[in-house]
Design an enzyme around this catalytic site. Structure first.
Site, PDB file in Angstrom:
ATOM      1  N   GLU A 134       0.849  -1.189   0.000  1.00 17.37           N
ATOM      2  CA  GLU A 134       0.000   0.000   0.000  1.00 17.37           C
ATOM      3  C   GLU A 134       0.890   1.246   0.000  1.00 17.37           C
ATOM      4  O   GLU A 134       2.097   1.168   0.239  1.00 17.37           O
ATOM      5  CB  GLU A 134      -0.937   0.034   1.202  1.00 17.37           C
ATOM      6  CG  GLU A 134      -0.235   0.082   2.541  1.00 17.37           C
ATOM      7  CD  GLU A 134      -1.222   0.097   3.700  1.00 17.37           C
ATOM      8  OE1 GLU A 134      -2.293   0.717   3.567  1.00 17.37           O
ATOM      9  OE2 GLU A 134      -0.918  -0.514   4.745  1.00 17.37           O
ATOM     10  N   ASN A 189       0.977   4.885   1.955  1.00 18.04           N
ATOM     11  CA  ASN A 189       0.428   5.721   3.021  1.00 18.04           C
ATOM     12  C   ASN A 189       0.626   7.185   2.634  1.00 18.04           C
ATOM     13  O   ASN A 189       1.763   7.675   2.634  1.00 18.04           O
ATOM     14  CB  ASN A 189       1.118   5.432   4.352  1.00 18.04           C
ATOM     15  CG  ASN A 189       0.591   4.163   4.987  1.00 18.04           C
ATOM     16  OD1 ASN A 189      -0.610   4.002   5.163  1.00 18.04           O
ATOM     17  ND2 ASN A 189       1.485   3.251   5.318  1.00 18.04           N
ATOM     18  N   ARG A 199       0.793  10.070   3.848  1.00 20.79           N
ATOM     19  CA  ARG A 199       1.005  10.902   5.041  1.00 20.79           C
ATOM     20  C   ARG A 199       2.407  10.637   5.558  1.00 20.79           C
ATOM     21  O   ARG A 199       3.126   9.769   5.051  1.00 20.79           O
ATOM     22  CB  ARG A 199      -0.014  10.551   6.137  1.00 20.79           C
ATOM     23  CG  ARG A 199       0.013   9.067   6.521  1.00 20.79           C
ATOM     24  CD  ARG A 199      -0.823   8.770   7.742  1.00 20.79           C
ATOM     25  NE  ARG A 199      -0.979   7.352   7.990  1.00 20.79           N
ATOM     26  CZ  ARG A 199      -0.091   6.585   8.593  1.00 20.79           C
ATOM     27  NH1 ARG A 199       1.064   7.104   8.984  1.00 20.79           N
ATOM     28  NH2 ARG A 199      -0.317   5.299   8.788  1.00 20.79           N
TER      29      ARG A 199
END
Length: 813
Positions: free
Chosen positions: A374, A376, A378
């Site tokens: 994945e 992220n 942030r």
């Protein structure tokens, strides 16, 4: 961060940004001057003079520390940006460290779960508008991955220090990001959306990438029946992960190993993150978790900054991180970083982000390879691990990107590429893979590793951290603070580095051993020391399942104290506290004019300490000032106790001095001996089922009359933003829901077992010999005795029931 009771001089530690070194960089008098000097595109110039910190805990602390450090170095004025910090009454009462920072404004939101405050976009926007801020920093967790936040802030011309809403939506959604990864050719593991790609892999500058709804729906499973079909269609097989795309931090994720558990686990995930799309992914056994740190400016320039290995996890949450990920070869790490950059450029990413992969080392007949996990969108909790080996400050870089600076104008980035600090040249087309340094990070949490890492709330009495050039830490709490039930269980992060993994590891072990954390809740500090001495960790031979298996094997942290020392010291501390309480109560009565009999001034106390189903019946007598005699089963030991001004105790036992603290609750005695917290139960009623978690009950899992064995799950509960299975802890029995107990036959059986135990222990033995006898009994005879006793009681209950039913039948006839 409190170190030795004072704020440390962070500038002496060159670990979180090259800006800490003493270079000849220009000093700027104003924010406008700085931006005019570094941002050529007038439309992208954005001075930030007021900043809303829309988070709490260590994230808020990290933002304030790094931003102020950047301001001090660049402008010699760390008040050039005014910080408005979101907070709650829970945070204020817990005396969070971030709220102790000077010259900040507090913006208070409702207490309770983060839906009321830090994850509530309406609340954040309300404060941003009210306090007329120029930008919002959300850190990690809470609303940091909600695309509504940057979108709505942009509508009010307020900058979001992070990616734009479009990139956040595209890559923040685990399903959409995996489809995008497949589209641009990044390898993915078998999952419910395998083979799904978008038609176009081209994107014009400034365009948004949106995964069509029909593709998202194809990759999801609406219910467990669709899930079972997807397993066959995509050849996923078991074990597999059931994931809610909006989950995270261990919430909304289950590892399913057999088809019989699939339905219940699917429903648990759906309940934990209600309304979230759910997808299935093959569980890659034996894999490592490797991630790539990305930095991207507002001009579509993207770079990768090394890799991190985050494979030491429990409940899918990281505990130890390392940089770089040396388990993988240099060419594989280079390929990971190139794929991550290509992915970020495809969606027009900005600010800091992380691409995560599952990595399988080379094995017999199989080369090493990796799969996209994945992205992220942030800042990650573990970002300082990368800072330790790159000497950059990622939050400070985020701030400068939001102001409009291109990457090649940011001094930390120029130093990273060994370019002239104040030059204007573009960055070289180079992938930074290898580094001469190695860093290790350890998260400090209020969790009990001897109880499956169960989180706890409580008070902090002292944090003393020995910082150095190659070891530093920051904490969200300090002396006098507390951790409340809605806080994150992580309250600190420690980082060390060296010229090799071994050197960084040795520094970390030494640092953990020499730091002091005194609190009413347990931490996993000693467990981390034990873990780093494990041969698998030393040899870099672990995977993402390694720690969970270690926990399942009940490998507990080693206690440096013998049980005889623990009982003697604890009893003396409790006795001293009782004496003080008796005399203070007597004095208060006299002050009120009340007359009490002198025999109320007792200095002899009899009480039980219950530990791991062992009952220690003690008699404690104060024999002289600061001296107590501890009596157990006829054996005596003398212990010296001095109560200190700060409420602590200095205890002397067998010429060894122990620093102790004591806290008594309705259910337990908590005695801290040096850095170890020992909890003794007051109530040994094994028939009562008690949840060890403070929080919200989610579901009962058993029906009245069900037979429960030790380790069986009878409920689920949510505590400190995590979901836990509540297990039978002490002994088996029949379940009754009102009150939630195991039936009285078990209590009768335990009484019978305790009688057997007393006959097993020799009364004339020394205290140490009696401890040995008790341990031998529990290791060899306890289970057999308990089973016999329970079966006898069950027979008696069955006989009584049969007699009763026969009477009813005869009356009916």
């Amino acid at each position: 961060m409190v170190v030795n009771g004072q704020k440390p001089d962070i500038r002496t530690i060159v670990v979180s940004g090259n800006s800490l070194t003493n270079d000849a960089a220009d000093q700027y008098e104003s924010m406008e001057q700085f931006i005019h000097s570094h941002v050529a595109d007038i439309e992208k110039r954005r001075p930030i003079k007021r900043l809303l910190v829309a988070t709490n805990g260590i994230a808020a602390m990290r933002c304030l520390m790094t931003a102020k450090k950047f301001l001090h170095h660049t402008f010699r004025n760390d008040n050039l940006i005014h910080f408005v910090c979101m907070t709650t009454e829970d945070e204020i009462q817990s005396m969070s460290e971030s709220l102790r920072m000077p010259n900040i404004t507090l913006a208070e939101s409702p207490s309770g779960t983060n839906k009321n405050n830090f994850a509530n976009v309406d609340e954040i926007l309300k404060h941003a508008i009210k306090y007329e801020v120029d930008a919002v920093w959300a850190g990690w967790g809470h609303a940091s991955e909600n695309p509504d936040l940057p979108r709505r802030l942009n509508d009010h011309n307020i900058a979001f220090i992070g990616p734009p809403a479009s990139a956040m939506f595209s890559l923040g959604d685990k399903i959409a990001s995996t489809i995008i990864a497949q589209t641009v050719g990044v390898p993915t593991v078998a999952w419910s959306g395998s083979g799904i790609t978008m038609e176009s892999i081209e994107r014009s500058r400034g365009d948004f990438v949106v995964v069509p709804e029909d593709l998202l729906e194809q990759a999801c499973v609406a219910n467990y029946k669709e899930g079972l079909e997807a397993l066959k269609t995509h050849n996923i097989g078991f074990p597999l992960m059931i994931k809610a795309s909006e989950g995270g931090g261990g919430k909304g994720i289950r590892k399913c190993t057999k088809v019989e558990d699939f339905k219940s686990m699917f429903e648990e995930v759906a309940q934990e993150v209600q309304g979230s799309p759910i997808f299935l992914m093959k569980c890659v056994d034996g894999a490592r978790h490797i991630e790539v740190q990305l930095l991207a400016d507002r001009y579509e320039n993207v770079i990768s900054v090394y890799t991190r290995d985050c494979s030491i996890q429990r409940r899918c949450q990281k505990i130890i991180e390392e940089a770089p990920a040396i388990i993988a070869s240099s060419h594989i790490r280079k390929s990971m970083q190139e794929d991550a950059v290509r992915l970020a450029k495809y969606v027009g990413y900005e600010s800091a982000g992380t691409v995560e992969y599952l990595y399988l080392p080379a094995s017999e007949g199989q080369e090493e390879h990796y799969y996209f996990l994945e992205l992220n969108p942030r800042l990650q909790v573990e970002h300082p691990t990368t800072e330790m080996v790159s000497n950059i400050s990622i939050p400070a870089i985020q701030l400068q990107i939001a102001m409009g600076l291109p990457l090649h104008k940011i001094k930390d980035i120029r130093k990273l590429y060994d370019l002239p600090i104040d030059g204007d040249s573009e960055l070289p087309d180079e992938v930074l893979v290898d580094t001469k340094l190695h860093a290790i990070a350890a998260r400090i949490t209020c969790e009990n590793p001897d109880d499956s890492f169960r989180p706890s709330t409580g008070k902090v009495y002292e944090i003393n951290f020995p910082s150095s050039q190659d070891a530093w830490a920051y904490f969200s709490v300090g002396r006098g603070s507390s951790v409340h039930q809605f806080a994150d269980s992580q309250f600190g992060h420690i980082f060390t580095r060296g010229t090799s993994r071994t050197e960084a590891m040795n520094t970390m072990c030494s640092t953990l051993k020499h730091m002091t954390i005194r609190s009413s809740f347990p931490t996993q500090v000693n467990y981390l020391v034990d873990l780093m001495h494990d041969a698998d960790f030393i040899n870099n031979a672990f995977n993402t399942q390694w720690l969970d298996k270690r926990i399942a094997m009940k490998i507990k942290q080693k206690c440096s104290l013998s049980m005889s020392v623990i009982i003697a010291v604890s009893a003396a501390v409790i006795g001293s506290s009782r004496v003080t309480g008796v005399f203070e109560s007597f004095e208060e009565s006299i002050d009120r004019g009340q007359v009490r009999p002198p025999n109320d001034l007792t200095e002899t106390f009899i009480f039980d300490l219950v530990k791991d189903l062992n009952i220690y019946s003690l008699k404690v007598v104060r024999s002289a000032e600061n001296t107590f005699v501890i009596i157990l089963n006829g054996s005596k030991v003398t212990v010296g106790v001095k109560e200190l001004q700060n409420g602590e105790f200095m205890v002397t036992h067998c010429e060894i001095v122990y620093r102790c603290a004591f806290e008594e609750t309705k259910e337990a005695y908590k005695v801290t001996v040096n850095n170890e917290i020992i909890t003794f139960e007051k109530d040994n009623d094994v028939s009562v089922l008690k949840s060890p978690y403070t929080g919200k009950l989610l579901q009962w899992k058993k029906e009245d009359g069900d037979w429960l064995n030790v380790g069986d799950v009878y409920a689920t509960a949510e505590s400190m933003k995590m979901v836990f299975q509540v297990e039978v802890a002490k002994a088996p029995g029949s379940y009754s829901s009102a009150p939630h107990t195991v039936k009285p036959c078990l209590a009768t059986a335990m009484t019978w077992v305790e009688t057997n135990l007393r006959s097993y222990v020799q009364p004339n033995s020394s205290m140490d010999e009696q401890y040995t006898q008790i341990e031998q009994y529990y290791e060899t005879q306890f289970v057999d005795d308990l089973v016999i006793a329970i079966n006898e009681d069950r027979k008696r209950y069955e006989q009584q029931l049969n007699t009763f039913m026969n009477k009813i039948s005869s009356k009916r006839r």
